[in-house]
Design a protein around this motif. Structure first.
Motif, mmCIF file in Angstrom:
data_model
loop_
_atom_site.group_PDB
_atom_site.id
_atom_site.type_symbol
_atom_site.label_atom_id
_atom_site.label_comp_id
_atom_site.label_asym_id
_atom_site.label_seq_id
_atom_site.Cartn_x
_atom_site.Cartn_y
_atom_site.Cartn_z
ATOM 1 N N LYS A 140 8.438 -10.848 -78.373
ATOM 2 C CA LYS A 140 8.560 -11.206 -79.778
ATOM 3 C C LYS A 140 7.197 -11.071 -80.441
ATOM 4 C CE LYS A 140 10.964 -14.956 -80.613
ATOM 5 N NZ LYS A 140 11.432 -16.366 -80.513
ATOM 6 N N ALA A 141 7.199 -10.886 -81.754
ATOM 7 C CA ALA A 141 5.944 -10.717 -82.475
ATOM 8 C C ALA A 141 6.021 -11.374 -83.847
ATOM 9 C CB ALA A 141 5.596 -9.238 -82.625
ATOM 10 N N TYR A 142 4.856 -11.709 -84.340
ATOM 11 C CA TYR A 142 4.676 -12.238 -85.698
ATOM 12 C C TYR A 142 3.999 -11.145 -86.510
ATOM 13 C CZ TYR A 142 2.229 -15.036 -89.338
ATOM 14 O OH TYR A 142 1.711 -15.549 -90.500
ATOM 15 N N LEU A 143 4.563 -10.813 -87.659
ATOM 16 C CA LEU A 143 3.980 -9.812 -88.545
ATOM 17 C C LEU A 143 3.734 -10.442 -89.909
ATOM 18 C CD1 LEU A 143 5.885 -8.203 -86.428
ATOM 19 C CD2 LEU A 143 5.681 -6.315 -88.042
ATOM 20 N N ARG A 144 2.536 -10.245 -90.413
ATOM 21 C CA ARG A 144 2.209 -10.772 -91.741
ATOM 22 C C ARG A 144 1.840 -9.608 -92.667
ATOM 23 N NH1 ARG A 144 -2.979 -10.837 -93.640
ATOM 24 N NH2 ARG A 144 -3.782 -12.414 -92.221
ATOM 25 N N PHE A 145 2.519 -9.577 -93.826
ATOM 26 C CA PHE A 145 2.300 -8.535 -94.822
ATOM 27 C C PHE A 145 1.675 -9.165 -96.062
ATOM 28 C CE2 PHE A 145 5.879 -7.342 -92.223
ATOM 29 C CZ PHE A 145 5.653 -6.010 -91.931
ATOM 30 N N MET B 252 12.088 -2.176 -90.917
ATOM 31 C CA MET B 252 12.418 -2.857 -89.665
ATOM 32 C C MET B 252 13.774 -2.377 -89.132
ATOM 33 S SD MET B 252 9.861 -4.845 -89.014
ATOM 34 C CE MET B 252 8.410 -4.518 -90.043
ATOM 35 N N ARG B 253 14.730 -2.271 -90.028
ATOM 36 C CA ARG B 253 16.078 -1.816 -89.634
ATOM 37 C C ARG B 253 16.023 -0.404 -89.066
ATOM 38 N NH1 ARG B 253 18.840 -0.504 -94.711
ATOM 39 N NH2 ARG B 253 17.610 1.392 -94.353
ATOM 40 N N ASP B 254 15.341 0.482 -89.762
ATOM 41 C CA ASP B 254 15.308 1.884 -89.352
ATOM 42 C C ASP B 254 14.560 2.072 -88.032
ATOM 43 O OD1 ASP B 254 16.681 2.423 -91.657
ATOM 44 O OD2 ASP B 254 14.943 3.186 -92.769
ATOM 45 N N ALA B 255 13.617 1.156 -87.733
ATOM 46 C CA ALA B 255 12.864 1.253 -86.486
ATOM 47 C C ALA B 255 13.541 0.500 -85.342
ATOM 48 C CB ALA B 255 11.449 0.701 -86.689
ATOM 49 N N GLY B 256 14.618 -0.208 -85.654
ATOM 50 C CA GLY B 256 15.322 -0.951 -84.617
ATOM 51 C C GLY B 256 14.714 -2.298 -84.311
ATOM 52 N N VAL B 257 13.981 -2.874 -85.274
ATOM 53 C CA VAL B 257 13.384 -4.196 -85.089
ATOM 54 C C VAL B 257 14.312 -5.250 -85.683
ATOM 55 C CG1 VAL B 257 11.434 -5.701 -85.620
ATOM 56 C CG2 VAL B 257 11.043 -3.265 -85.182
ATOM 57 N N SER B 258 14.685 -6.224 -84.883
ATOM 58 C CA SER B 258 15.561 -7.301 -85.336
ATOM 59 C C SER B 258 14.703 -8.483 -85.790
ATOM 60 C CB SER B 258 16.493 -7.735 -84.204
ATOM 61 O OG SER B 258 17.295 -8.832 -84.610
ATOM 62 N N ILE B 259 14.967 -8.986 -86.986
ATOM 63 C CA ILE B 259 14.175 -10.072 -87.568
ATOM 64 C C ILE B 259 14.826 -11.411 -87.238
ATOM 65 C CG2 ILE B 259 13.284 -11.078 -89.697
ATOM 66 C CD1 ILE B 259 13.294 -8.261 -90.907
ATOM 67 N N GLU B 260 14.041 -12.283 -86.617
ATOM 68 C CA GLU B 260 14.530 -13.629 -86.288
ATOM 69 C C GLU B 260 14.359 -14.584 -87.460
ATOM 70 O OE1 GLU B 260 12.500 -16.886 -83.613
ATOM 71 O OE2 GLU B 260 13.697 -15.558 -82.326
ATOM 72 N N SER B 261 13.220 -14.523 -88.131
ATOM 73 C CA SER B 261 12.977 -15.398 -89.286
ATOM 74 C C SER B 261 11.992 -14.722 -90.226
ATOM 75 C CB SER B 261 12.428 -16.757 -88.840
ATOM 76 O OG SER B 261 11.208 -16.608 -88.142
ATOM 77 N N LEU B 262 12.063 -15.096 -91.488
ATOM 78 C CA LEU B 262 11.188 -14.526 -92.508
ATOM 79 C C LEU B 262 10.704 -15.642 -93.423
ATOM 80 C CD1 LEU B 262 11.560 -11.205 -94.377
ATOM 81 C CD2 LEU B 262 11.173 -13.284 -95.713
ATOM 82 N N ILE B 263 9.401 -15.620 -93.710
ATOM 83 C CA ILE B 263 8.799 -16.642 -94.569
ATOM 84 C C ILE B 263 8.033 -15.941 -95.683
ATOM 85 C CG2 ILE B 263 7.260 -18.642 -94.667
ATOM 86 C CD1 ILE B 263 7.532 -18.828 -91.605
ATOM 87 N N GLN B 264 8.329 -16.285 -96.921
ATOM 88 C CA GLN B 264 7.532 -15.823 -98.051
ATOM 89 C C GLN B 264 6.870 -17.053 -98.655
ATOM 90 O OE1 GLN B 264 9.466 -13.277 -100.925
ATOM 91 N NE2 GLN B 264 7.923 -13.667 -102.484
ATOM 92 N N ALA C 284 5.643 -13.251 -94.069
ATOM 93 C CA ALA C 284 5.530 -13.273 -92.616
ATOM 94 C C ALA C 284 6.920 -13.239 -92.008
ATOM 95 C CB ALA C 284 4.787 -14.525 -92.155
ATOM 96 N N LEU C 285 7.039 -12.531 -90.883
ATOM 97 C CA LEU C 285 8.314 -12.517 -90.182
ATOM 98 C C LEU C 285 8.067 -12.583 -88.686
ATOM 99 C CD1 LEU C 285 8.957 -9.464 -88.820
ATOM 100 C CD2 LEU C 285 9.161 -8.887 -91.247
ATOM 101 N N VAL C 286 9.060 -13.118 -87.996
ATOM 102 C CA VAL C 286 9.052 -13.160 -86.537
ATOM 103 C C VAL C 286 10.206 -12.303 -86.046
ATOM 104 C CG1 VAL C 286 9.330 -14.619 -84.498
ATOM 105 C CG2 VAL C 286 8.009 -15.449 -86.447
ATOM 106 N N THR C 287 9.929 -11.436 -85.096
ATOM 107 C CA THR C 287 10.956 -10.539 -84.577
ATOM 108 C C THR C 287 11.692 -11.181 -83.411
ATOM 109 O OG1 THR C 287 9.605 -9.453 -82.881
ATOM 110 C CG2 THR C 287 9.422 -8.624 -85.139
ATOM 111 N N HIS C 288 12.894 -10.696 -83.174
ATOM 112 C CA HIS C 288 13.577 -11.002 -81.923
ATOM 113 C C HIS C 288 12.902 -10.229 -80.795
ATOM 114 C CE1 HIS C 288 16.914 -13.510 -83.162
ATOM 115 N NE2 HIS C 288 17.162 -12.697 -84.192
ATOM 116 N N HIS C 289 13.242 -10.574 -79.591
ATOM 117 C CA HIS C 289 12.697 -9.894 -78.413
ATOM 118 C C HIS C 289 13.059 -8.409 -78.480
ATOM 119 C CE1 HIS C 289 11.855 -9.134 -74.127
ATOM 120 N NE2 HIS C 289 11.189 -10.273 -74.161
#
Length: 438
Positions: A354-359, A375-387, A402-407
């Motif tokens: 899992k990873a944390y990404l901040r934009f 994220m969708r096009d790259a096959g990354v599943s988003i677990e949570s998103l914070i603005q 900021a978002l956290v990805t699924h495994h």
């Protein structure tokens, strides 16, 4: 009692002064444990006239520290000058050419020239020891070389830089931003005037490369360490990690793996991680260091303690001297240098987690949709998103997303960031931190 072990000391800074005081203060105890006295016969430093808190007249002085390795009244040289090359490396080579042992706290030299120096020491049938080069007073090298010697170590990781850990834990405790806490750390002496070596992860990478070699029996490969420091972290990242149940720590991590062709590969990375609050590393704060090693029979080992300072580092130096006084030479990297595995570097794309990404983005319609689409096009599943939160960049107000990805595979995250590269919605490159679970 046997003849004393005679040492020469190059470098009389914080650690060098600590070594002198330790040997002078604990001389009787050290002699009993070593089986013979350990005495200083000669010293060298940049400034002879500086008051260092002890009587330098008791010891012979050399203006050129390289000569210490050639003196007939010296059995072991202790190098505490620092620097990967230059006088420190010249002294090390001269010492081994003269058939004398070397003890050093110089992680840069060991990480860059360790295999060469180990080969020289082995050819001279003498000792090359560097416990103090990794994690100060924590006996992690000795623990891996001796206590866990019967185990296959499949992973070694930890908090390897006290300056970064002090900054991150202070940001957690106070809510202040990176630049403010860094300035305070410099004022208190926890960070250098030029802190790049620490905050950009280079110091931790030197230590990780050394630990990897000892843990896995691979050749030291400092250039193979992927390095990301903590310079870009914001107070908002700390707060968002806390809300998700994590603390942020700069982690050095190394593993070996076998590829599809049966070849052994080495993974080494220094990178800020979100560490789950139930993990033992989450609660290592201040200037403390901690290393975790995972063996196939011993399980998880945790080494924790003071990673720097005159007392702890001097303690590690003198512990090496005691080993030499007892006649302990051994292979510097546990396995003879010629037998260390020249493992290829691992490709990280297939690693999963899992990873944390901040934009940092412009506040305008469609920005979140653009990120989600990548994220969708790259096959990354988003677990949570914070603005949440705003920052000012070049006089313009920006929004933090900021978002956290699924495994999932790291290659998918890399693909998503490639899709977003050059987007006018992004004010700067995204920040990626991997997540270290319990």
């Amino acid at each position: 009692m046997s003849e004393p072990l005679r040492i020469a000391l190059a470098g009389l800074g914080t650690v060098g002064g600590g070594v002198v005081r330790l040997i002078e203060t604990n001389a009787e105890l050290i002699a009993r444990r070593a089986g013979r006295p350990i005495v200083i016969t000669a010293i060298s430093a940049r400034n002879r006239g500086k008051n260092r808190g002890f009587d330098m007249a008791r010891y012979a002085w050399e203006d050129d520290m390289v000569i210490l390795g050639e003196r007939e009244d010296v059995d072991v040289v202790v190098e505490l000058v620092g620097g990967a090359d230059g006088p420190a490396l010249a002294l090390a080579r001269t010492t081994f050419e003269a058939g004398k042992a070397l003890v050093t706290a110089n992680k840069a030299m060991v990480a860059n020239h360790g295999i060469e120096l180990a080969s020289r020491a082995e050819a001279a049938k003498t000792a090359f020891k560097f416990e103090a080069a990794v994690a100060g007073g924590i006996p992690v090298i000795k623990g891996l070389k001796e206590g866990a010697a019967a185990n296959y170590i499949h992973r070694v990781y930890g908090i390897l830089n006290g300056t970064c850990n002090y900054i991150l834990s202070t940001m957690e405790d106070t809510g202040r931003d990176f630049a403010d806490v860094l300035a305070e750390a410099q004022a208190k002496g926890f960070a250098e005037a030029d802190p790049s070596f620490d905050i950009d992860g280079i110091d931790a990478a030197h230590k990780l490369a050394i630990l990897s070699s000892i843990a896995f029996g691979t050749a030291v490969d400092f250039p193979g360490v992927t390095i990301t420091g903590i310079r870009r972290l914001l107070a908002a990242d700390i707060a968002q990690a806390d809300a998700l149940g994590y603390y942020i720590r700069l982690i050095g991590m190394a593993e070996t793996e076998v590829d599809a062709e049966g070849k052994r590969r080495l993974f080494q990375r220094v990178h800020p991680h979100l560490v789950h609050r139930d993990h033992p590393l989450a609660h290592v704060d201040g200037a403390t260091n901690a290393v975790v090693a995972e063996g196939n029979f011993v399980g998880r080992l945790l080494f924790q303690g003071a990673g720097a300072g005159d007392g702890p580092t001097a303690s590690a130096v003198v512990a090496d001297l005691i080993d030499i006084a007892r006649g302990d030479i051994g292979a510097p990297f546990s396995i003879p240098a010629a037998e260390l595995d020249m493992a290829a570097r691992a490709d990280t794309g297939h690693r999963t987690g899992k990873a944390y990404l901040r934009f940092t983005v412009a506040d305008r319609p469609g920005t979140l949709a653009e990120i989600a689409a990548a994220m969708r096009d790259a096959g990354v599943s988003i677990e949570s998103l914070i603005q949440k939160g705003r920052v000012e960049i070049d006089g313009e107000e920006r929004v933090l997303v900021a978002l956290v990805t699924h495994h999932g595979p790291e290659s998918a995250i890399a693909k998503a960031l490639d899709l977003l590269e050059g987007s006018p919605s992004l004010a700067e490159a995204p920040l990626v931190m991997h997540i270290l679970e319990e």
